[in-house]
Design a protein around this motif. Structure first.
Motif, PDB file in Angstrom:
ATOM      1  N   CYS A  11      -0.079   4.251   0.543  1.00  0.00           N
ATOM      2  CA  CYS A  11      -0.584   5.169   1.531  1.00  0.00           C
ATOM      3  C   CYS A  11      -0.227   4.746   2.873  1.00  0.00           C
ATOM      4  CB  CYS A  11      -1.987   4.932   1.364  1.00  0.00           C
ATOM      5  SG  CYS A  11      -2.937   6.280   2.478  1.00  0.00           S
ATOM      6  N   CYS A  12      -0.334   3.504   3.710  1.00  0.00           N
ATOM      7  CA  CYS A  12       0.325   2.946   4.767  1.00  0.00           C
ATOM      8  C   CYS A  12       1.234   2.207   5.004  1.00  0.00           C
ATOM      9  CB  CYS A  12      -0.880   2.807   5.640  1.00  0.00           C
ATOM     10  SG  CYS A  12      -1.503   1.393   5.153  1.00  0.00           S
ATOM     11  N   CYS A  17       0.658  -1.453  -0.043  1.00  0.00           N
ATOM     12  CA  CYS A  17       0.054   0.157  -0.155  1.00  0.00           C
ATOM     13  C   CYS A  17       0.872   1.296  -0.018  1.00  0.00           C
ATOM     14  CB  CYS A  17      -1.023   0.109   1.303  1.00  0.00           C
ATOM     15  SG  CYS A  17      -1.959   1.507   1.368  1.00  0.00           S
ATOM     16  N   THR A  43      -4.610  -3.193   5.898  1.00  0.00           N
ATOM     17  CA  THR A  43      -5.053  -2.191   7.036  1.00  0.00           C
ATOM     18  C   THR A  43      -6.404  -1.720   7.046  1.00  0.00           C
ATOM     19  OG1 THR A  43      -2.909  -1.237   7.162  1.00  0.00           O
ATOM     20  CG2 THR A  43      -4.400  -0.038   8.400  1.00  0.00           C
ATOM     21  N   CYS A  50      -7.158   3.905   6.512  1.00  0.00           N
ATOM     22  CA  CYS A  50      -6.187   4.116   5.148  1.00  0.00           C
ATOM     23  C   CYS A  50      -6.948   4.648   4.044  1.00  0.00           C
ATOM     24  CB  CYS A  50      -5.392   2.818   4.942  1.00  0.00           C
ATOM     25  SG  CYS A  50      -4.537   2.911   3.348  1.00  0.00           S
ATOM     26  N   CYS A 100      -5.659  -2.927   0.548  1.00  0.00           N
ATOM     27  CA  CYS A 100      -5.000  -2.668   1.634  1.00  0.00           C
ATOM     28  C   CYS A 100      -5.351  -3.383   2.877  1.00  0.00           C
ATOM     29  CB  CYS A 100      -5.041  -1.176   2.156  1.00  0.00           C
ATOM     30  SG  CYS A 100      -3.887  -0.914   3.656  1.00  0.00           S
ATOM     31  N   SER A 157      -6.059   4.651   1.051  1.00  0.00           N
ATOM     32  CA  SER A 157      -5.800   4.024  -0.442  1.00  0.00           C
ATOM     33  C   SER A 157      -7.004   3.416  -0.987  1.00  0.00           C
ATOM     34  CB  SER A 157      -4.752   2.648  -0.124  1.00  0.00           C
ATOM     35  OG  SER A 157      -5.605   1.642   0.478  1.00  0.00           O
TER      36      SER A 157
END
Ligand SMILES: [Zn+2]
Ligand SMILES: [Zn+2]
Length: 499
Positions: A312-313, A310, A332, A341, A330, A343
């Motif tokens: 993003c995170c 991911c 998360t 998150c 993702c 994403s």
């Protein structure tokens, strides 16, 4: 006592003395005879393992049974005198059209270790089934009361009576009774059950499991495994058909499996079938379809698992499926909810397409991918491939508004009540974004998606979709304006159109 190790002396490969036999009809005699002689002498002489032993050519007279066989007789005499190891013939009809004794001759030559090779039919008389095939094919040319099919079966059975031909073991479900394959009732039932279940949609694995659960075993008490089930499903013997020329003897006198070097002949109706041809064919269709499907599945899931991250995170991306819809998302976000998150999941086709683009290949396998790519990072606006050589290649994400690929999803909010906005279909199929609160509680003016797109495009330019996903934190809609709030701080403002 001394023990001496004796090195085997290399066997000198004797050159094969090769002759050709040609028979030419009178009609075509003039050009054809010369052509055949030069064809064969060239063919023999260009093979370094062969030694030219001459071309023997007879004139045949078309339409009559009269044949001058002087050259044929000379050929046989030379063979008997030990001057020839291999005879090349264009086709069986040239050799055996009107003569049973030509076949007889082939047999005699074989006993002396002399091979006859028929070019057109691709048969070597010394191959495992060669002589049998000759019998069969020559019977086409013979006028006999029996039908051709009967002739073939008769020929094979006669051969069988002399013992099971090499390479023809009785398959599971049958036994050899000294003359023919006979059904073993208990095993035959299992074969039938396997086909029945498979045609009903069960997998080979499930069938094997069912049989094992009932304690059913194959020969020698071995379990009937998934692979055995698959072997049974693809064995033409169960239709009562037998394949001939499965093996052949190579030039170096080595038995080889026929992988298409020679034609394989199928003799149908050889023994009692356990499965009809229709059912057998259906089973093959199902198998091919499943192989194709599992191929797709493996080529996608296996190479990607563990390396998709991911952007993003930083967590991993995993594959999720819902019916035909496959996407990677993702972990998360999946575990902690969509607020954890920001994403966006990626459709599997898009991921595959991105990798294809970067690798510049339509096809790649796991090993290849792992060799070249160490990590795939999914961002809102692009897919990043981290190559093992340290380079990073990017491909833009695709947002075409199809399921799961709308760039505005989860970003649009109502400025007057702070609720989330939803994508709806208004009259005439127009897509709009409107407050999720009931009309009685919030009277926010619906925003047509076309206007939202127009705003995004004018503010972010080409490829705004990816930029929205990647850098916009929140889009607030009020009755007169749309505010694009950026993740890095700051905002863009769009004046809503009237109407
Ligand atoms: Zn994430
Ligand atoms: Zn509202």
């Amino acid at each position: 006592m001394k023990i001496r190790r004796v090195q085997p002396s290399p066997i000198l490969q004797k050159k094969l003395r090769v002759a050709a036999y040609a028979r030419v009809s009178v009609d075509t005699l003039h050009h054809s005879l010369a052509a055949q002689v030069s064809y064969y002498s060239a063919l023999i002489q260009k093979n370094p393992a062969w030694e030219y032993a001459g071309v023997y050519a007879d004139e045949g007279i078309t339409g009559t049974s009269t044949t001058h066989r002087d050259e044929f007789k000379r050929l046989i005499a030379d063979c008997n005198a030990g001057k020839i190891d291999l005879v090349l013939v264009k086709s069986i009809s040239r050799f055996a059209r009107d003569t049973v004794d030509c076949l007889h001759t082939v047999r005699q030559l074989k006993e002396k270790g002399i091979a006859v090779r028929f070019e057109r039919e691709n048969i070597d008389s010394t191959s495992e089934d060669g002589e049998l095939l000759l019998t069969l094919l020559a019977s086409f040319a013979q006028e006999e009361s029996r039908s051709i099919g009967d002739n073939i079966r008769w020929g094979v059975r006669r051969r069988f009576r002399q013992g099971i031909p090499n390479g023809h073991k009785a398959p599971y479900g049958y036994t050899w009774d000294g003359e023919m394959f006979r059904i073993v009732p208990s095993e035959g039932e299992i074969v039938k059950e396997i086909f029945r279940r498979y045609l009903a949609g069960e997998s080979a694995y499930a069938i094997a499991k069912t049989l094992a659960g009932r304690g059913i075993t194959g020969r020698k008490g071995r379990p009937i495994e998934q692979t055995t089930v698959k072997d049974i499903l693809s064995n033409i013997s169960y239709m009562g058909t037998m394949a001939l020329q499965k093996n052949y003897i190579s030039e170096g006198h080595i038995r080889k499996r026929n992988k298409g070097e020679l034609p394989m002949y199928l003799v149908e109706g050889m023994f009692e079938p356990l499965v009809s041809k229709t059912d057998f064919d259906k089973a093959q269709e199902i198998r091919q379809r499943r192989v194709a499907q599992s191929g797709n599945r493996n080529s996608v899931r296996m190479p990607f698992s563990g390396i998709v991250k991911c952007g993003c995170c930083g967590s991993g991306f995993s594959r999720r499926t819902a019916g035909k819809y496959r996407r990677w998302g993702c972990n998360t976000k999946e575990r902690k909810g969509s607020t954890a998150c920001d994403s966006r999941p990626i459709r599997e086709e898009e991921l595959v397409a991105a990798v294809r683009t970067v690798m510049e290949k339509d096809d790649f396998d796991t090993a290849e991918l792992r060799h070249k790519v160490s990590k795939i990072v999914i961002h809102g606006d692009c897919v990043e491939l981290h190559l093992t050589n340290g380079r990073i290649k990017k491909t833009a994400r695709i947002y075409n508004g199809q399921r799961g690929s709308n760039p505005f999803t989860n970003k649009v909010y109502c400025a007057s009540c702070d609720s989330k906005c939803e994508r709806d279909t208004w009259t005439k199929g127009i897509k709009v974004w409107s407050c999720s609160q009931p009309r009685t509680k919030c009277g926010l003016k619906r925003l047509p998606e076309s206007e939202l797109k127009e705003a995004a495009e004018s503010l972010f330019g080409d490829g705004y979709e990816g930029k929205i996903v990647q850098s916009v934190e929140r889009i607030s809609i009020s009755d007169d304006e749309v505010i694009f709030q950026l993740k890095e701080g700051g905002a863009y403002r769009w004046q809503r159109q009237c109407g």
